[in-house]
Every structure is written in C-alpha cells, then in structure tokens.
Design an enzyme around this catalytic site. Structure first.
Site, PDB file in Angstrom:
ATOM      1  NE  ARG B  51      -2.830  -2.274   3.326  1.00 53.60           N
ATOM      2  CZ  ARG B  51      -3.680  -2.403   4.320  1.00 53.60           C
ATOM      3  NH1 ARG B  51      -3.980  -1.349   5.065  1.00 53.60           N
ATOM      4  NH2 ARG B  51      -4.234  -3.557   4.586  1.00 53.60           N
ATOM      5  CG  ASP B  53       0.033   5.623   4.452  1.00 58.31           C
ATOM      6  OD1 ASP B  53      -0.353   4.451   4.378  1.00 58.31           O
ATOM      7  OD2 ASP B  53       0.814   6.048   5.331  1.00 58.31           O
ATOM      8  NE  ARG B 198       2.996  10.043   6.470  1.00 58.70           N
ATOM      9  CZ  ARG B 198       1.656  10.075   6.396  1.00 58.70           C
ATOM     10  NH1 ARG B 198       0.997   9.139   5.713  1.00 58.70           N
ATOM     11  NH2 ARG B 198       0.997  11.041   6.981  1.00 58.70           N
TER      12      ARG B 198
END
Lengths: 247, 247
Positions: B51, B53, B198
């Site tokens: 994935r 985000d 992150r």
C-alpha cells in the site's frame, strides 16, 4: 506613502488570472490586495506589470503598491508570504521611487512556453507543461519565428476583437530550447496582446506539425485577421518569466 | 490467463492511497482495476507491491494482474494510459511467469522522503515536498540513522496498534542527500510497517532539530511503544521509489 515593488511567483492553476474581477476573488491580484489590506487597515491597489490569463503561471511577475505603514520591507514580505496561499510567493520586496509603475515602466517581457513532445504522460509536471505528445520540426518553427519577429501589427494574433488601441508590438525574439522530448519556447517583446503568446505558439506548432509552411507567417500578419492564425494553446504551459525595466 | 507486471508512477495528492477501499473508488488500485475491467469485460484484481497511504506518491510502484485477453502488451499499456487519469501513468508492462506476485516476491523497497529546509515557500513543488522550513543537523541525523538500521522490531515506528503479525523488519539503509536547502532521505528495507517511513522520518527530524539525541534511538526501538518515537511527517514528501525482486 511608500511605493513598494514586489516580485511574485505563482502557480496559476487554481486562479482566474492575475487581474481582479469585480466581486470574485480567485485572482492573484485580489489575493495580494486582501492580505495587504489586512496588514495596513486601508484599501490598497496592487499594479501588476500586466495580466496573466486564467491558468497561466508566473516565475517573476512584477507589481507595485503604495502604502502608508510603519513597517520594514522584510516584515511586509514575511507577512505577505505567511498569509498568501501556498501557491503564491513574494520572492522580493523593495522600496522604489514614488513614480515607479510596474506596467507603465515595463520595457520588455519574456514568456516561456513548455511543451512535451514525447508520448509520456507527465504525472508530476502535468499542470506546468502542454502535453502535445507529437514530435515537432523545430527548424521549420525557427524559420517561421524569424518571420514573426520585429515590429508588426499583431492583430491576427489577438483574441480580443474589440481591441481599440494599437495592436502594433515589437516582438524582439523567439528562442527555442530542446531538452530530450521537451521543447521550451521563449517570447520576448515590448508588450503582448490578449492571448498573443498562446496564438503565436499554436501557429508555430502547426508549422512544426507541417500543417502550415513557415512562409505563411507574413501573410497571416498582413491579414490582420484572427481566423488566419493558428489555435490558442492551453494555459498550463505558459509562464511569465521576466519583466525588464530601464534603470 | 496471462500474468502481467506493471510499473506505475502516480501523484498521490488526490487519492485515498493505493489500496481499494470498499465502495469508494478514489484509490490508485481501484482506478487501474476499473480501466482493466472495461478492457477485458471481466473483473480483474490488481496486486500492488504494497500500500501507499493517502497523499503518498510513487515513482515506480510495481503491481501484477492476471487476465485472459487477446491483446498485445503494448496495446494494454496504451489503453491503460489513455483511460487512466492524468496523474497515474503505466511506465512499463511485461508478461511475467504465472507465479510472480508483486507483493509476495518483493525483496526490498526504497522510499524517498523530500524536505525543504530553507525559508522559501515551494510554489510549484508544494505537493511533492515537505515544507519544514527549518535547518537540520544532518550529521546528527546520520548518527541516529545508523542506530536504526539493521533487523529490529519496529513496533515503536508503527501506527497500527492492533498489528498482530510480526513487526520485525530489516531496515537495510538510510541515505541522506543534500541539495541546496533540500534534504532527500532514502529508506531501503525488506518491508515497512504502516506509517513506518513517516515515523522514522519524523523521529530523525527531531534529532536534526536537536530536540532528541541520536543515542536515544536504541531506547525507542527497545520500548516497542509508538509514543516513544517522533511525529508522523506529512504524506506529500513521500515517494515509493523502487521495489526490487530477486530474478
């Protein structure tokens, strides 16, 4: 009153162009005036060197405004950058002589138009380049450009049919720069009519696609008829790159 | 059925991330599946390497799908690029062995995070860089990064509290590249947890701002507690740069 000159960079994608329009405020001029009025507590008029159309960008738009305010230039600039939206930035702010006017004193402007000739979709750059995706005969375009340069009546390259003022301009040069599959075209002149750069670019592209011959340019200029020139290229490829003033 | 692998570039700004979510279709996976289903007249499932985000970009996301269709690869790719939105581009499409799976076979991924340390507002690049606008002590960040690299339980760097699977990952390297006032940080590892890049980046920034000491990294890892690590940096600076497979 102090006269300040600002140099402004903006991404025109979200705006209805530079010039304020009645009550709507989706213009660069309107955004800057709103922030200045908030700072000064009085109405402020910001004079740009010229309009840019909806969707057109600027790397170095020049503007000036008169304000009566007890703040340093640096503070005014920081205030502007803090409250202006993230797609408008004041790059420089200087105090200038009382009589300086960014439009009336402008001697020369350069516009940059960016074209993608390759097949590749431009994912990250798509709002800043015209996706033509066709190869162009740049030499033929250069021959055509040479015929367009100089002082001419550019009525054929102006979208405003009701233009009452002179449509004579001095188009000083058109320069081509190729970088891989991208073509960068710079137009320098003493002034430009409404949509003039975009119609010049569309006409030159038609030459580059061999839909027109370079020699046709002289006839188009002579015709003084918008219908004779090429199409108007989209705004996203266009940047006001610089405005020059005599010192 | 033929198994195709695609390499995809996208601007994640407008999307709710890569992975399809129920009925909504503002995801990259959803957009690609919709176009493929239109082409094939059958439902198609596209498997991404992982994935990304909401708001995160990709330069080279890898995905694969099985279809039964009598078309050449080149035609499928052109069809995809024609019907996909302008912020998603298929850069390459290849036929791969039946058993190839872009997620299960991925050996290593590299993410790039872009930071503007200078004061300058980023007008044209604002959706593709994190505007920190503070200077960073990159050497201190490098010392902290060295302590984070290697095989560790990265539970402290994972936003998903209900993560039941292993949170052990091998973070192979963190590289720093400075270019004027910009800092580019590349994270390479065998896999990344939810928000891991992150949170690593936010923690390293706190070191660069001297709010934390590099030596604290070992303690944060040992704590296995998200609260101990730094903040989650915003998505716009993050790009999935590459996914590597053993041949």
């Amino acid at each position: 009153m102090t006269n300040y000159r600002i140099i402004v960079e903006y991404d025109g994608s979200r705006y209805d162009g530079w010039q304020k329009q009645g009550n709507t405020d989706q213009t660069i001029q309107g955004k800057i005036e709103t922030v200045l009025e908030r700072l000064c507590g009085q109405s402020v008029e910001v004079h740009g060197s010229g309009r840019t159309d909806a969707g057109v960008h600027a790397l170095n738009q020049v503007a000036n405004f008169h304000v009566d305010i007890n703040k340093k230039g640096q503070e005014i600039m920081e205030y502007l950058n803090h409250y202006l939206p993230e797609d408008i930035r004041v790059k420089a702010l200087d105090q200038v002589p009382e009589r300086f006017h960014s439009r009336l004193n402008a001697q020369e402007k350069t516009y940059l138009y960016r074209i993608e000739m390759g097949e590749k979709k431009q994912v990250f750059d798509r709002k800043y380049i015209y996706g033509l995706h066709k190869s162009l005969d740049v030499e033929a375009m250069e021959r055509a450009a040479a015929l367009l340069c100089g002082e001419h009546d550019f009525k054929s390259f102006c979208s405003n049919r009701k233009m009452k003022k002179s449509t004579v301009r001095n188009l000083k040069k058109i320069e081509f720069e190729k970088e891989d599959t991208r073509l960068f075209v710079r137009f320098t002149g003493n002034g430009f009519l409404y949509n003039m750069v975009r119609i010049l670019m569309g006409t030159l592209i038609e030459v580059g696609l061999k839909e027109r011959r370079p020699e046709e340019m002289s006839g188009i200029l002579k015709a003084l008829d918008r219908q004779m020139a090429g199409y108007t290229v989209p705004p996203e490829g266009l940047f006001l790159e610089s405005v020059n003033y005599l010192l």
